[in-house]
Design a protein around this motif. Structure first.
Motif, PDB file in Angstrom:
ATOM      1  N   LYS A 122     -35.039  42.653  60.849  1.00  0.00           N
ATOM      2  CA  LYS A 122     -33.869  43.468  61.179  1.00  0.00           C
ATOM      3  C   LYS A 122     -33.673  43.535  62.688  1.00  0.00           C
ATOM      4  O   LYS A 122     -32.551  43.399  63.189  1.00  0.00           O
ATOM      5  CB  LYS A 122     -34.053  44.873  60.613  1.00  0.00           C
ATOM      6  CG  LYS A 122     -32.899  45.815  60.881  1.00  0.00           C
ATOM      7  CD  LYS A 122     -33.166  47.183  60.268  1.00  0.00           C
ATOM      8  CE  LYS A 122     -32.033  48.162  60.560  1.00  0.00           C
ATOM      9  NZ  LYS A 122     -32.314  49.508  59.980  1.00  0.00           N
ATOM     10  N   ILE A 161     -32.308  40.229  64.077  1.00  0.00           N
ATOM     11  CA  ILE A 161     -30.879  40.071  63.754  1.00  0.00           C
ATOM     12  C   ILE A 161     -30.022  40.924  64.690  1.00  0.00           C
ATOM     13  O   ILE A 161     -29.012  40.469  65.235  1.00  0.00           O
ATOM     14  CB  ILE A 161     -30.621  40.454  62.288  1.00  0.00           C
ATOM     15  CG1 ILE A 161     -31.303  39.450  61.348  1.00  0.00           C
ATOM     16  CG2 ILE A 161     -29.127  40.508  61.992  1.00  0.00           C
ATOM     17  CD1 ILE A 161     -31.358  39.900  59.901  1.00  0.00           C
ATOM     18  N   THR A 190     -29.983  39.540  68.293  1.00  0.00           N
ATOM     19  CA  THR A 190     -29.165  38.329  68.404  1.00  0.00           C
ATOM     20  C   THR A 190     -27.692  38.702  68.585  1.00  0.00           C
ATOM     21  O   THR A 190     -27.002  38.160  69.462  1.00  0.00           O
ATOM     22  CB  THR A 190     -29.340  37.446  67.161  1.00  0.00           C
ATOM     23  OG1 THR A 190     -30.718  37.098  66.997  1.00  0.00           O
ATOM     24  CG2 THR A 190     -28.523  36.167  67.288  1.00  0.00           C
ATOM     25  N   GLY A 200     -31.472  30.476  62.687  1.00  0.00           N
ATOM     26  CA  GLY A 200     -30.259  31.012  63.292  1.00  0.00           C
ATOM     27  C   GLY A 200     -29.274  29.919  63.657  1.00  0.00           C
ATOM     28  O   GLY A 200     -29.237  28.855  63.028  1.00  0.00           O
ATOM     29  N   GLU A 232     -30.018  31.060  58.889  1.00  0.00           N
ATOM     30  CA  GLU A 232     -30.056  32.500  58.620  1.00  0.00           C
ATOM     31  C   GLU A 232     -30.802  33.256  59.720  1.00  0.00           C
ATOM     32  O   GLU A 232     -31.992  33.030  59.953  1.00  0.00           O
ATOM     33  CB  GLU A 232     -30.734  32.762  57.270  1.00  0.00           C
ATOM     34  CG  GLU A 232     -30.719  34.225  56.862  1.00  0.00           C
ATOM     35  CD  GLU A 232     -31.370  34.450  55.515  1.00  0.00           C
ATOM     36  OE1 GLU A 232     -31.857  35.571  55.277  1.00  0.00           O
ATOM     37  OE2 GLU A 232     -31.409  33.504  54.689  1.00  0.00           O
ATOM     38  N   GLU A 233     -30.096  34.160  60.384  1.00  0.00           N
ATOM     39  CA  GLU A 233     -30.724  34.975  61.420  1.00  0.00           C
ATOM     40  C   GLU A 233     -31.834  35.836  60.806  1.00  0.00           C
ATOM     41  O   GLU A 233     -31.686  36.379  59.716  1.00  0.00           O
ATOM     42  CB  GLU A 233     -29.692  35.901  62.084  1.00  0.00           C
ATOM     43  CG  GLU A 233     -28.473  35.208  62.655  1.00  0.00           C
ATOM     44  CD  GLU A 233     -28.763  34.443  63.922  1.00  0.00           C
ATOM     45  OE1 GLU A 233     -29.914  34.477  64.389  1.00  0.00           O
ATOM     46  OE2 GLU A 233     -27.833  33.800  64.443  1.00  0.00           O
ATOM     47  N   GLY A 234     -32.948  35.957  61.499  1.00  0.00           N
ATOM     48  CA  GLY A 234     -34.036  36.815  61.049  1.00  0.00           C
ATOM     49  C   GLY A 234     -35.021  36.175  60.096  1.00  0.00           C
ATOM     50  O   GLY A 234     -36.079  36.746  59.827  1.00  0.00           O
TER      51      GLY A 234
END
Length: 282
Positions: free
Chosen positions: A95, A98, A101, A134, A159-161
Motif C-alpha cells: 500500500k 502504491i 508512486t 509498475g 501492477e504497482e506494489g
C-alpha cells in the motif's frame, strides 16, 4: 550524479560498489557518522538530507519502513531537482509503495520501489536479487542502472506494489524457515545430537530444493497422489512433540502445524498428501 539515503549495512555497501564503478555519490544518514564513514571511499557526506539530494538525477534509498521513507523524502524534497528519479530499496508495505508512486508522480518525480533479497556482501559484490513492478516504460529506462546493482533483476509486470508484496512473502518464508530451524535445533538437543551433525545432514540433503515442486503440488491441488500421507506426517509430528516434552525442550512451529493437521484429518483427509494443510491458503 547520484544520491544515496540510508547508510546501514546494505546502503553503505551499495554505495561502495557504486564508487568502485566510478560513480559520483552524495550520501546521507540520520546518524551522520555512518555517512561520513563512506568519505574515505570517495563519497561526499551531508548532514542535511535536502543538501545530499541537490543536483542528483537519481536518488537511491534504503531505510527502515514506510513512515521513515515518507519522513525522509519529505525533508529531502526541498533539494530535489526537477524530474529526479527516486529508487526505493526499503522493504515496505505494498500500500505504501502504491501511494508513494502516485504521490511523487503528482509532484513531477519518478518513484520506483525496487526491494531486494540481498545481504550486505551481495550489495558490495552486486549479486543477489532485485524486484520491480509498475510502469514498464520507467522500468525499461532504469533497467541498466538497476542491473548493475544486482545479480538478477526480476520484473513482475505493470501492477504497482506487486514487488513489495512479493518481497514480504519471501521474507515470511525466511522467517518461517528460521523458526523451523529453531525447532530442529531444539529437537536435536532433545536427542543429544550436536548442531554440527545437522550441518552434515543439510550439506548432503537440501530440502530447499523441494520448494518449487512442493509449491506446484499445492497449487495444482494434487492431494490425492500422496508422497507422504497426512496421517504419517502427523504421526511423526507426534513423535517430535513427545521427544521434546520428555527433554523439556521448546518447539514453536511443530505444535501449530500438528493442530492444523488434526483439523484436516478430522475432515477425512488423513490418506491425502500432507500438503493439503495449505489448501485454505489458495
Amino acid at each position: 550524479m547520484k544520491a544515496f539515503l540510508g547508510m546501514g549495512l546494505l546502503g553503505s555497501n551499495f554505495v561502495r560498489a557504486m564508487l568502485h564503478q566510478g560513480e559520483t555519490i552524495q550520501v546521507w544518514n540520520r546518524t551522520s557518522s555512518k555517512a561520513k564513514a563512506l568519505e574515505p571511499y570517495g563519497a561526499k557526506a551531508f548532514d542535511n538530507v535536502a543538501e545530499a539530494v541537490h543536483g542528483a538525477d537519481i536518488i537511491h534509498i534504503t531505510l527502515k519502513d514506510d513512515a521513515t521513507v515518507d519522513e525522509v523524502l519529505e525533508k529531502a524534497s526541498a533539494g530535489l531537482q526537477a524530474g529526479a528519479t527516486i529508487i526505493d530499496h526499503t522493504t515496505t508495505s505494498a500500500k505504501g509503495a502504491i501511494q508513494r508512486t502516485a504521490y511523487w508522480k503528482s509532484k513531477g518525480f519518478i518513484y520506483l520501489h525496487a526491494p531486494v533479497f540481498m545481504g550486505p556482501q551481495n550489495a558490495l559484490e552486486s549479486t543477489g536479487f532485485m524486484l520491480v513492478s509498475g510502469d514498464q516504460s520507467v522500468i525499461g529506462k532504469l533497467e541498466p542502472e538497476l542491473s548493475k546493482m544486482t545479480g538478477k533483476l526480476i520484473n513482475f509486470g505493470p501492477e504497482e506494489g506487486k514487488a513489495a508484496g512479493i518481497k514480504l512473502i519471501g521474507n515470511s518464508f525466511l522467517i518461517s524457515l528460521t523458526a523451523g530451524l529453531a525447532d530442529a535445533l531444539s529437537l536435536a538437543k532433545a536427542h543429544h545430537i550436536e548442531p554440527q551433525e545437522l550441518l552434515t545432514l543439510f550439506n548432503s540433503w537440501n530440502p530447499g530444493a523441494m520448494v518449487p515442486g512442493r509449491l506446484k503440488r499445492i497449487t495444482d491441488a494434487r492431494y490425492n497422489e500422496p508422497s507422504w500421507e497426512l496421517n504419517m506426517a502427523r504421526k511423526d509430528a507426534g513423535l517430535m512433540m513427545s521427544a521434546a516434552k520428555e527433554a523439556d525442550a521448546d518447539l514453536t512451529v511443530i505444535p501449530a502445524v500438528a493442530s492444523l493437521m488434526d483439523k484436516w484429518i478430522t475432515q477425512g483427509h488423513g490418506t491425502d498428501d500432507w500438503t493439503i494443510i495449505a489448501k485454505d491458503s489458495l
